[in-house]
Write a protein that holds these residues in place. Structure first.
Motif, PDB file in Angstrom:
ATOM      1  N   THR A 172      -1.978  14.739  -2.788  1.00  0.00           N
ATOM      2  CA  THR A 172      -2.657  13.926  -1.774  1.00  0.00           C
ATOM      3  C   THR A 172      -1.864  12.662  -1.478  1.00  0.00           C
ATOM      4  OG1 THR A 172      -4.809  14.757  -2.522  1.00  0.00           O
ATOM      5  CG2 THR A 172      -4.806  12.751  -1.185  1.00  0.00           C
ATOM      6  N   ALA A 173      -1.373  12.007  -2.530  1.00  0.00           N
ATOM      7  CA  ALA A 173      -0.593  10.783  -2.326  1.00  0.00           C
ATOM      8  C   ALA A 173       0.680  11.053  -1.535  1.00  0.00           C
ATOM      9  CB  ALA A 173      -0.250  10.150  -3.678  1.00  0.00           C
ATOM     10  N   SER A 174       1.287  12.223  -1.758  1.00  0.00           N
ATOM     11  CA  SER A 174       2.539  12.518  -1.050  1.00  0.00           C
ATOM     12  C   SER A 174       2.321  12.631   0.452  1.00  0.00           C
ATOM     13  CB  SER A 174       3.180  13.796  -1.596  1.00  0.00           C
ATOM     14  OG  SER A 174       2.460  14.947  -1.196  1.00  0.00           O
ATOM     15  N   VAL A 175       1.223  13.279   0.877  1.00  0.00           N
ATOM     16  CA  VAL A 175       0.990  13.417   2.319  1.00  0.00           C
ATOM     17  C   VAL A 175       0.587  12.084   2.937  1.00  0.00           C
ATOM     18  CG1 VAL A 175       0.418  15.858   2.126  1.00  0.00           C
ATOM     19  CG2 VAL A 175      -1.419  14.191   2.028  1.00  0.00           C
ATOM     20  N   LEU A 176      -0.184  11.266   2.203  1.00  0.00           N
ATOM     21  CA  LEU A 176      -0.548   9.942   2.722  1.00  0.00           C
ATOM     22  C   LEU A 176       0.672   9.030   2.798  1.00  0.00           C
ATOM     23  CD1 LEU A 176      -3.935   9.303   0.857  1.00  0.00           C
ATOM     24  CD2 LEU A 176      -3.588  10.140   3.187  1.00  0.00           C
ATOM     25  N   PHE A 177       1.541   9.131   1.792  1.00  0.00           N
ATOM     26  CA  PHE A 177       2.768   8.339   1.797  1.00  0.00           C
ATOM     27  C   PHE A 177       3.636   8.694   2.998  1.00  0.00           C
ATOM     28  CE2 PHE A 177       7.295   8.048   0.669  1.00  0.00           C
ATOM     29  CZ  PHE A 177       7.394   6.693   0.382  1.00  0.00           C
ATOM     30  N   CYS A 178       3.773   9.990   3.292  1.00  0.00           N
ATOM     31  CA  CYS A 178       4.593  10.406   4.433  1.00  0.00           C
ATOM     32  C   CYS A 178       3.978   9.936   5.747  1.00  0.00           C
ATOM     33  CB  CYS A 178       4.766  11.921   4.426  1.00  0.00           C
ATOM     34  SG  CYS A 178       5.851  12.524   3.109  1.00  0.00           S
ATOM     35  N   VAL A 235       0.843  -1.209   0.000  1.00  0.00           N
ATOM     36  CA  VAL A 235       0.000   0.000   0.000  1.00  0.00           C
ATOM     37  C   VAL A 235       0.870   1.249   0.000  1.00  0.00           C
ATOM     38  CG1 VAL A 235      -1.604   1.370   1.382  1.00  0.00           C
ATOM     39  CG2 VAL A 235      -2.016  -1.061   1.063  1.00  0.00           C
ATOM     40  N   THR A 236       1.867   1.275   0.872  1.00  0.00           N
ATOM     41  CA  THR A 236       2.674   2.480   1.046  1.00  0.00           C
ATOM     42  C   THR A 236       3.471   2.827  -0.199  1.00  0.00           C
ATOM     43  OG1 THR A 236       2.866   2.011   3.418  1.00  0.00           O
ATOM     44  CG2 THR A 236       4.448   3.561   2.476  1.00  0.00           C
ATOM     45  N   VAL A 237       4.163   1.848  -0.771  1.00  0.00           N
ATOM     46  CA  VAL A 237       5.061   2.160  -1.883  1.00  0.00           C
ATOM     47  C   VAL A 237       4.309   2.459  -3.168  1.00  0.00           C
ATOM     48  CG1 VAL A 237       6.956   0.837  -0.894  1.00  0.00           C
ATOM     49  CG2 VAL A 237       5.393  -0.277  -2.490  1.00  0.00           C
ATOM     50  N   THR A 238       3.036   2.055  -3.274  1.00  0.00           N
ATOM     51  CA  THR A 238       2.281   2.342  -4.496  1.00  0.00           C
ATOM     52  C   THR A 238       1.539   3.668  -4.440  1.00  0.00           C
ATOM     53  OG1 THR A 238       0.435   1.017  -3.630  1.00  0.00           O
ATOM     54  CG2 THR A 238       1.958  -0.067  -5.154  1.00  0.00           C
ATOM     55  N   LEU A 239       1.433   4.295  -3.263  1.00  0.00           N
ATOM     56  CA  LEU A 239       0.689   5.555  -3.161  1.00  0.00           C
ATOM     57  C   LEU A 239       1.199   6.637  -4.116  1.00  0.00           C
ATOM     58  CD1 LEU A 239       0.021   5.799   0.686  1.00  0.00           C
ATOM     59  CD2 LEU A 239      -1.710   5.907  -1.121  1.00  0.00           C
ATOM     60  N   PRO A 240       2.519   6.921  -4.165  1.00  0.00           N
ATOM     61  CA  PRO A 240       2.971   7.964  -5.096  1.00  0.00           C
ATOM     62  C   PRO A 240       2.691   7.617  -6.555  1.00  0.00           C
ATOM     63  CG  PRO A 240       4.692   7.413  -3.505  1.00  0.00           C
ATOM     64  CD  PRO A 240       3.636   6.369  -3.378  1.00  0.00           C
ATOM     65  N   VAL A 241       2.800   6.341  -6.902  1.00  0.00           N
ATOM     66  CA  VAL A 241       2.572   5.926  -8.290  1.00  0.00           C
ATOM     67  C   VAL A 241       1.121   6.156  -8.681  1.00  0.00           C
ATOM     68  CG1 VAL A 241       2.672   3.988  -9.898  1.00  0.00           C
ATOM     69  CG2 VAL A 241       4.430   4.234  -8.124  1.00  0.00           C
ATOM     70  N   TYR A 242       0.199   5.709  -7.847  1.00  0.00           N
ATOM     71  CA  TYR A 242      -1.216   5.902  -8.152  1.00  0.00           C
ATOM     72  C   TYR A 242      -1.594   7.378  -8.162  1.00  0.00           C
ATOM     73  CZ  TYR A 242      -2.231   0.904  -7.801  1.00  0.00           C
ATOM     74  OH  TYR A 242      -2.282  -0.448  -8.013  1.00  0.00           O
ATOM     75  N   GLY A 243      -0.969   8.173  -7.286  1.00  0.00           N
ATOM     76  CA  GLY A 243      -1.266   9.596  -7.280  1.00  0.00           C
ATOM     77  C   GLY A 243      -0.933  10.249  -8.601  1.00  0.00           C
ATOM     78  N   LYS A 244       0.249   9.943  -9.136  1.00  0.00           N
ATOM     79  CA  LYS A 244       0.642  10.520 -10.422  1.00  0.00           C
ATOM     80  C   LYS A 244      -0.222   9.984 -11.560  1.00  0.00           C
ATOM     81  CE  LYS A 244       3.118  12.913 -13.246  1.00  0.00           C
ATOM     82  NZ  LYS A 244       3.029  14.392 -13.244  1.00  0.00           N
ATOM     83  N   LEU A 245      -0.540   8.693 -11.532  1.00  0.00           N
ATOM     84  CA  LEU A 245      -1.379   8.119 -12.586  1.00  0.00           C
ATOM     85  C   LEU A 245      -2.776   8.735 -12.588  1.00  0.00           C
ATOM     86  CD1 LEU A 245      -0.426   4.319 -12.400  1.00  0.00           C
ATOM     87  CD2 LEU A 245       0.307   6.002 -14.095  1.00  0.00           C
ATOM     88  N   SER A 246      -3.302   9.036 -11.411  1.00  0.00           N
ATOM     89  CA  SER A 246      -4.636   9.637 -11.363  1.00  0.00           C
ATOM     90  C   SER A 246      -4.624  11.057 -11.912  1.00  0.00           C
ATOM     91  CB  SER A 246      -5.184   9.620  -9.935  1.00  0.00           C
ATOM     92  OG  SER A 246      -4.549  10.578  -9.123  1.00  0.00           O
ATOM     93  N   THR A 278      -8.428  11.796  -2.898  1.00  0.00           N
ATOM     94  CA  THR A 278      -8.361  12.803  -3.955  1.00  0.00           C
ATOM     95  C   THR A 278      -9.743  13.098  -4.526  1.00  0.00           C
ATOM     96  OG1 THR A 278      -6.155  11.976  -4.520  1.00  0.00           O
ATOM     97  CG2 THR A 278      -7.236  13.392  -6.126  1.00  0.00           C
ATOM     98  N   LEU A 279     -10.534  12.063  -4.761  1.00  0.00           N
ATOM     99  CA  LEU A 279     -11.874  12.257  -5.291  1.00  0.00           C
ATOM    100  C   LEU A 279     -12.757  13.044  -4.332  1.00  0.00           C
ATOM    101  CD1 LEU A 279     -12.851   8.939  -7.119  1.00  0.00           C
ATOM    102  CD2 LEU A 279     -13.162  11.264  -7.983  1.00  0.00           C
ATOM    103  N   ALA A 280     -12.546  12.853  -3.038  1.00  0.00           N
ATOM    104  CA  ALA A 280     -13.327  13.618  -2.065  1.00  0.00           C
ATOM    105  C   ALA A 280     -13.130  15.117  -2.280  1.00  0.00           C
ATOM    106  CB  ALA A 280     -12.930  13.218  -0.648  1.00  0.00           C
TER     107      ALA A 280
END
Length: 498
Positions: free
Chosen positions: A407-413, A69-80, A132-134
């Motif tokens: 959003t992904a960056s803050v969740l990742f941190c 979950v953690t390592v994929t957060l930045p990837v999904y953030g950019k893809l979205s 992010t959708l929220a």
């Protein structure tokens, strides 16, 4: 305004109150699934090990999922940000459900761990894209309401997970822990496909480019470093060859990430995430939040059972009371930050949290149950006032095309902070126990000894002192977050117009 912000495209999600309500229901279901699966396995371990074997590997049922979950957060953030929220959320939910089905069909512990990692690969999309959708669905003045709902769902689901897992394992079969995801996830997926429509406002010039090399490097670097943190001091000593090898490899991969991302046209982790004071400050502050949350979530149940003498269910209730005040405080935080700003509201919350955490070691020994419960109620209120303004504030400083990444960056941190906190505070607690009891005692062996009826008086006192030391460390993390917001964050967040 930061000149580095790309003007690529904007999108609006939903379309009407009824349609938006259906999408919000889907987001809450997705959030519940992601939260449940981080904790639901814990109470079913005896049944799983009895069926599949592999006791020495069972800790990876938790850490494998959380790492993925953690390592994929930045990837999904950019893809979205590149392809839109809907395709990323649909793909992530599909992978999550596939992983759930495979987990239910696992034939040994190694297979179950592998399929839990598959689950986590989808779970990263659920966590980041839902948040992010929220922000996409609601204007600034309404975002606290939806974020408070999501916070409530997350907190209740995470705490209810162990109880639900135990019930399913005891009265049905442990495989139902994963099978129940299928109908709930299918409903959420259907609602998203049917009711979420993203309206493109500007066409993107040329074919969107994806930094796959950067994504692979980020995944590898995060996986290696987080594995070293999770397993260090548990599976092997901190200064052993495996630990040194993992951290050394992680540093080499980190250097590779920096080189690849600086050369990429559309990097997975763009430089502006750390160049903008607002986002950098919130990343660091929420990393400290993840660090301090380890104290109540990991160590308070042990304290309640070993020191206060409570049963596991009652000990869980001592922790769960902060789910009452956290979402209420988060929902009401808008009335505060509209008057004094995002930064000052968050500083008020984390300052109060630091004092509350610092007060825990001064509770009388052995104390009464209501005393830590009162502190947890107050801590939930303080952290609700801290976290939500920062998330809403960051999301409000970026446009649609950057919101997923931010959003992904803050969740990742925050997730990384929790991983670091578990390793750091685990070492602190074990060090205090070893000093008080002599030898190489650690918290796990001591709590197992209590279960077998070993002499409890000196052991209980040692556990109390170990948990007190952890809470002092958590208070220090809260104070660090306060200083970061004071020094790094701008007094007024550069909010964009809706």
């Amino acid at each position: 305004m930061d000149s580095t912000r790309p003007a690529v495209r904007e999108a609006a999600s939903g379309g009407g109150t009824e349609r938006r309500g259906a999408v919000v229901a889907a987001l809450m279901l997705a959030m519940a699934l992601s939260a449940l699966d981080s904790t639901i396995v814990s109470t079913a371990v005896p049944q799983i090990v009895g069926d599949l074997g592999g006791f020495s590997l069972f800790s990876w049922l938790f850490s494998g999922y959380l790492l993925a979950v953690t390592v994929t957060l930045p990837v999904y953030g950019k893809l979205s940000d590149t392809f839109g929220r809907k395709p990323v959320l649909v793909a992530g939910a599909t992978v999550f459900l596939l992983g759930s089905l495979l987990c239910a069909l696992a034939w040994n512990m190694a297979a179950l761990i592998a399929f839990r990692i598959v689950q986590g690969l989808g779970g990263g999309a659920l966590q980041g894209t839902v948040q992010t959708l929220a922000a996409d669905l609601y204007p600034l003045k309404e975002r606290p309401r939806i974020q408070a709902r999501l916070s409530t769902v997350w907190a209740v689901s995470a705490i209810a997970g162990p109880g639900l897992g135990g019930v399913l394992a005891a009265y049905a079969d442990w495989r139902w822990i994963f099978l129940v995801n299928l109908p709930v996830g299918a409903l959420a997926l259907w609602l998203i496909v049917r009711h979420l429509h993203e309206r493109q406002r500007e066409s993107i010039a040329g074919r969107p480019r994806v930094d796959w090399a950067g994504a692979l490097a980020v995944f590898a670097c995060g996986g290696v470093l987080l594995t070293g943190l999770v397993q260090g001091g548990v599976a092997w000593p901190w200064l052993s060859t495996p630990s040194l090898g993992l951290f050394g490899t992680g540093l080499v991969l980190l250097a590779a990430v920096v080189v690849i991302e600086r050369r990429a046209a559309e990097p997975i982790i763009p430089g502006w995430v750390w160049r903008r004071r607002t986002i950098a400050a919130v990343n660091l502050a929420l990393g400290a939040l993840g660090l301090l949350m380890v104290a109540p979530t990991v160590f308070l149940p042990t304290y309640a059972q070993s020191v206060l003498g409570l049963a596991p269910v009652a000990a869980g209730f001592v922790l769960s009371v902060w789910t009452v005040t956290w979402p209420v405080s988060a929902a009401l935080s808008q009335h505060v930050y509209r008057r004094i700003g995002f930064r000052n509201t968050a500083m008020l919350g984390i300052g109060a949290a630091s004092l509350i955490l610092f007060a825990f070691p001064f509770l009388p020994y052995p104390g009464r149950t209501w005393q830590p419960m009162l502190l947890m109620l107050l801590l939930g209120a303080a952290l609700g006032l801290f976290q939500l303004p920062l998330i809403v504030g960051v999301q409000s400083t970026v446009g649609w095309s950057e919101r997923g990444t931010a959003t992904a960056s803050v969740l990742f941190c925050r997730q990384t902070g929790q991983t670091v906190g578990a390793a750091l505070f685990g070492a602190v607690a074990n060090g205090v126990l070893a000093a008080r009891l002599g030898g190489t005692s650690d918290l796990d062996s001591v709590t197992r000894a209590l279960d077998t009826g070993a002499p409890a008086a000196p052991v209980r006192r040692a556990i109390a002192e170990a948990v007190h030391a952890v809470y002092l460390g958590a208070a220090g993390a809260a104070a660090l977050a306060f200083v970061v917001l004071l020094v790094v964050a701008p007094r007024k967040f550069p909010v964009l117009k809706d």
